[in-house]
Design an enzyme around this catalytic site. Structure first.
Site, PDB file in Angstrom:
ATOM      1  N   ASN A  74       0.855  -1.185   0.000  1.00 40.94           N
ATOM      2  CA  ASN A  74       0.000   0.000   0.000  1.00 40.94           C
ATOM      3  C   ASN A  74       0.895   1.240   0.000  1.00 40.94           C
ATOM      4  OD1 ASN A  74      -1.856   2.003   0.451  1.00 40.94           O
ATOM      5  ND2 ASN A  74      -2.502   1.300   2.479  1.00 40.94           N
ATOM      6  N   LYS A  76       0.067   4.278  -0.331  1.00 42.78           N
ATOM      7  CA  LYS A  76      -0.594   5.454   0.260  1.00 42.78           C
ATOM      8  C   LYS A  76      -0.376   6.692  -0.627  1.00 42.78           C
ATOM      9  CE  LYS A  76      -0.306   3.171   4.674  1.00 42.78           C
ATOM     10  NZ  LYS A  76      -0.350   3.270   6.119  1.00 42.78           N
ATOM     11  N   HIS A 158      -9.744   1.176   4.935  1.00 35.87           N
ATOM     12  CA  HIS A 158      -8.450   1.382   5.599  1.00 35.87           C
ATOM     13  C   HIS A 158      -8.638   2.347   6.764  1.00 35.87           C
ATOM     14  CE1 HIS A 158      -4.349   2.604   6.371  1.00 35.87           C
ATOM     15  NE2 HIS A 158      -3.981   1.486   5.760  1.00 35.87           N
ATOM     16  N   GLU A 160      -6.987   4.743   7.791  1.00 36.16           N
ATOM     17  CA  GLU A 160      -6.770   6.172   7.501  1.00 36.16           C
ATOM     18  C   GLU A 160      -8.009   6.793   6.879  1.00 36.16           C
ATOM     19  OE1 GLU A 160      -3.087   5.453   5.485  1.00 36.16           O
ATOM     20  OE2 GLU A 160      -2.192   4.940   7.421  1.00 36.16           O
ATOM     21  N   GLU A 228      -5.836  -4.917  10.458  1.00 38.08           N
ATOM     22  CA  GLU A 228      -4.780  -3.928  10.668  1.00 38.08           C
ATOM     23  C   GLU A 228      -5.072  -3.137  11.940  1.00 38.08           C
ATOM     24  OE1 GLU A 228      -2.665  -2.784   6.825  1.00 38.08           O
ATOM     25  OE2 GLU A 228      -4.550  -1.706   6.766  1.00 38.08           O
ATOM     26  N   GLY A 234       2.050   2.170  10.727  1.00 38.94           N
ATOM     27  CA  GLY A 234       2.999   3.273  10.592  1.00 38.94           C
ATOM     28  C   GLY A 234       3.706   3.652  11.872  1.00 38.94           C
ATOM     29  N   SER A 274       3.008  -2.199  10.377  1.00 36.78           N
ATOM     30  CA  SER A 274       4.446  -2.249  10.667  1.00 36.78           C
ATOM     31  C   SER A 274       5.097  -3.586  10.335  1.00 36.78           C
ATOM     32  CB  SER A 274       4.711  -1.849  12.125  1.00 36.78           C
ATOM     33  OG  SER A 274       4.329  -0.503  12.331  1.00 36.78           O
TER      34      SER A 274
HETATM   35  P1  PGA Z   1       2.508   0.146   7.614  1.00 37.15           P
HETATM   36  O1  PGA Z   1       1.094   0.386   6.914  1.00 37.15           O
HETATM   37  O2  PGA Z   1       3.078  -1.125   7.068  1.00 37.15           O
HETATM   38  O3  PGA Z   1       3.313   1.356   7.217  1.00 37.15           O
HETATM   39  O4  PGA Z   1       2.261   0.091   9.081  1.00 37.15           O
HETATM   40  C1  PGA Z   1       0.210  -0.685   6.686  1.00 37.15           C
HETATM   41  C2  PGA Z   1      -1.063  -0.188   6.090  1.00 37.15           C
HETATM   42  O5  PGA Z   1      -1.481   0.915   6.401  1.00 37.15           O
HETATM   43  O6  PGA Z   1      -1.688  -0.888   5.282  1.00 37.15           O
END
Ligand code: PGA
Length: 305
Positions: A74, A76, A158, A160, A228, A234, A274
């Site tokens: 992803n 982003k 997601h 976010e 997640e 993140g 992460s």
């Molecule tokens: P990350 O993000 O691996 O940077 O924690 C995962 C995601 O948001 O799908």
């Protein structure tokens, strides 16, 4: 990817998955291959893997639809034409095992660039889409348009988008139903906030988010569930393999009780938050972790300006 260990507990499961451990006659999955997979991913998003589907108690027939481990990157809201071009050329030269589905999710505006230059071996996902048919919806992208440009997948729900943009469960469920109706696969994200985990609400939150998908989608055939935990995204604070496995089992159990044993057995449940080269192998050992959704680590090699 994971070492199939005879000491792995084999949970009883009432669906299509075997309820007792079969003899572990498949070759053990190699940690070193798994590490190189994400070491490569770490440096250039080179994706390769061993056969994670050959897990103890997860015979191919019982693993999700395709029976393949699923790894999504992803990206982003990152990248430029130039840096994404570099990432694509790294991906194109990567050695990819045939039994792993590999998907990348660039920002909308780079999807066409990625589609036209990335190997067909890697599928392309959008990171979002509109809830229905296109029209007077300024700034939105419809499922039809994603199909038109060659996307196979879309990430929906997601955290976010839930917590920064404010999308709610029902809205996300409807998006999923519409996207599936357009022939897109849906990476359906669920996961709890740190406070919700600390209050002991992890399962309740995940079940509620799952239910919104279940209430809306006509079929789970083209759905991959991404668990997640928001506190892991993140942050560098990955869930322990036990924490992730516990939720994945609960999700599968929920599907079994509320949708069907077959859907519970076949739907891939991937972990995100992460994931990187140091922690992926231990996570992948877990019986119910069928892949990863990778954010930051999937961008290594991408110059973010
Ligand atoms: P990350 O993000 O691996 O940077 O924690 C995962 C995601 O948001 O799908």
């Amino acid at each position: 990817m994971a070492v199939a260990s005879t000491s792995l507990a084999c949970p009883q499961f009432s669906g299509l998955r075997r309820s007792s451990c079969p003899k572990l006659d498949s070759p053990p999955l190699s940690i070193s291959t798994a590490q190189s997979f994400f070491q490569n991913l770490d440096s250039h998003l080179r994706l390769s893997s061993s056969s994670p589907r050959n897990k103890a108690c997860r015979p191919v027939v019982a693993m999700a639809g395709s029976g393949k481990f699923f790894v999504g990157g992803n990206w982003k809201c990152n990248g430029t034409k130039e840096s994404i071009g570099k990432l694509i050329s790294d991906l194109n030269s990567a050695m990819l095992e045939s039994d792993v589905d590999v998907v990348v999710a660039p920002p909308f505006i780079y999807i066409d660039q990625v589609k036209s230059s990335l190997t067909d071996r890697i599928e392309v996902s959008a990171q979002n889409c509109w809830i229905g048919k296109g029209g007077a919806f300024t700034g939105e992208i419809s499922g039809e348009q994603l199909k038109d440009i060659g996307c196979k997948w879309v990430i929906l729900g997601h955290s976010e988008r839930r917590h920064i943009i404010g999308e709610d469960d029902e809205f996300i469920g409807k998006k999923a139903a519409y996207a599936l109706g357009q022939g897109l696969g849906v990476i359906a994200c669920i996961g709890e906030l740190l406070q919700q985990r600390e209050e002991g609400k992890t399962f309740d939150v995940c079940y509620k988010q799952l239910k919104a998908f279940a209430d809306a989608v006509p079929s789970w055939d083209d759905v991959v569930i991404a668990y997640e935990p928001v506190w892991a995204i993140g942050t560098g604070k990955v869930a322990t393999p036990q924490q992730a496995q516990e939720v994945h089992v609960a999700v599968r159990d929920w599907l079994s009780k509320n949708v069907s044993a077959e859907v519970a057995s076949k739907t891939r449940i991937i972990y995100g938050g992460s994931v990187n080269g140091s922690n992926c192998a231990d996570l992948a050992k877990q019986e119910d972790i069928d892949g990863f959704l990778v954010g930051g680590a999937s961008l290594k090699g991408l110059v973010i300006s």
